[in-house]
Scaffold this motif. Sequence first.
Motif, PDB file in Angstrom:
ATOM      1  N   LEU A 151       0.768  -1.062  -0.035  1.00  0.00           N
ATOM      2  CA  LEU A 151       0.029   0.030  -0.010  1.00  0.00           C
ATOM      3  C   LEU A 151       0.930   1.133  -0.006  1.00  0.00           C
ATOM      4  O   LEU A 151       0.533   2.333  -0.527  1.00  0.00           O
ATOM      5  CB  LEU A 151      -0.899  -0.090   1.207  1.00  0.00           C
ATOM      6  N   VAL A 173      -7.835  -0.261  -5.570  1.00  0.00           N
ATOM      7  CA  VAL A 173      -7.381  -0.244  -4.168  1.00  0.00           C
ATOM      8  C   VAL A 173      -7.928   1.002  -3.444  1.00  0.00           C
ATOM      9  O   VAL A 173      -8.116   1.068  -2.066  1.00  0.00           O
ATOM     10  CB  VAL A 173      -5.884  -0.545  -4.090  1.00  0.00           C
ATOM     11  N   GLN A 203     -10.245   1.404  -0.104  1.00  0.00           N
ATOM     12  CA  GLN A 203      -9.874   1.900   1.154  1.00  0.00           C
ATOM     13  C   GLN A 203     -10.626   3.088   1.769  1.00  0.00           C
ATOM     14  O   GLN A 203     -10.516   3.640   2.848  1.00  0.00           O
ATOM     15  CB  GLN A 203      -8.390   2.574   0.995  1.00  0.00           C
TER      16      GLN A 203
END
Length: 286
Positions: free
Chosen positions: A38, A72, A76
């Motif tokens: 990440l 992603v 999140q």
Amino acid sequence: SGTVNVPSGLPKPKASWFTDDALDVEHHGIHVFASEFLGMLPIIWAFLVEVIIPENGIPDHVRCFELMYKIVGIIQLGPETAMTYMDMLDDMIAEHHVLWKRLYKSHGCTPKWHHLFHLTGDARKIGKMLSCFVTERKHKDTKQAAYWVFRNIEKTVTTSLVHRQSERMIEAESLFLPARLERPKPSTQVKNATYAFHAVLPCGHLRAGDVIYLDGIGIAKTKHFWQVADDMIVAVDRFDMIDTTTYSLNSPTAEFYPVEWIVAAVSWYQRKPGQFKVVLPVVATL
């Protein structure tokens, strides 16, 4: 990677993340922890934006990475905010799969798509976008409690964790609050107010010094977090915008904002003297 500053909630960038051993070029894999991955994403995206895209190089590969970066990023956004982007997420996952297959299948890269294809369906069925990081973070507490234990580890660690959680409850801290201050201190200047340099908010863990994106405001650096009754605010230095992703370091303005206005902490890097560029949160680019 040393010139890119990432939020405090992510691991500090290391050059070793980008070595051949970590990337495992021979077997087309990557050997890093999930949190490190990440942390790599905004760094690689910043490189593509600064170096590759201006040269109009490898556009399909850039688009493939951009889709993964945005997928992603949407995940999140949290259990509730992410749900407003499910249709967009469906389209991104499908386009990314088609591009990946066309670009990389001949190189022996075989991604495990099963869970990704069911991601939006499961989220719609449950009604929330759940994350395993919530439970994974508890491992840190367990490891801290077990560090100096050499016998009867199960009983001793369990007792220690119960005591620590009881102390947090006595101090009015709760893991179930949507927003809370970590180790708050009473203010000597504002009546019935507390402040802290670390807060847990819907957008994640934030510390003093993090650079944040404020909805409708722009970019600012956190100084400390305040709570007065049920209201929580953040004290910041707000930077003047030069263009969409570039801000001036000169003469920031001290201001206060509700923590609900914080969209996300962002990665940033200095481009020129007196200026810095930010990697905007995915939600700001959709």
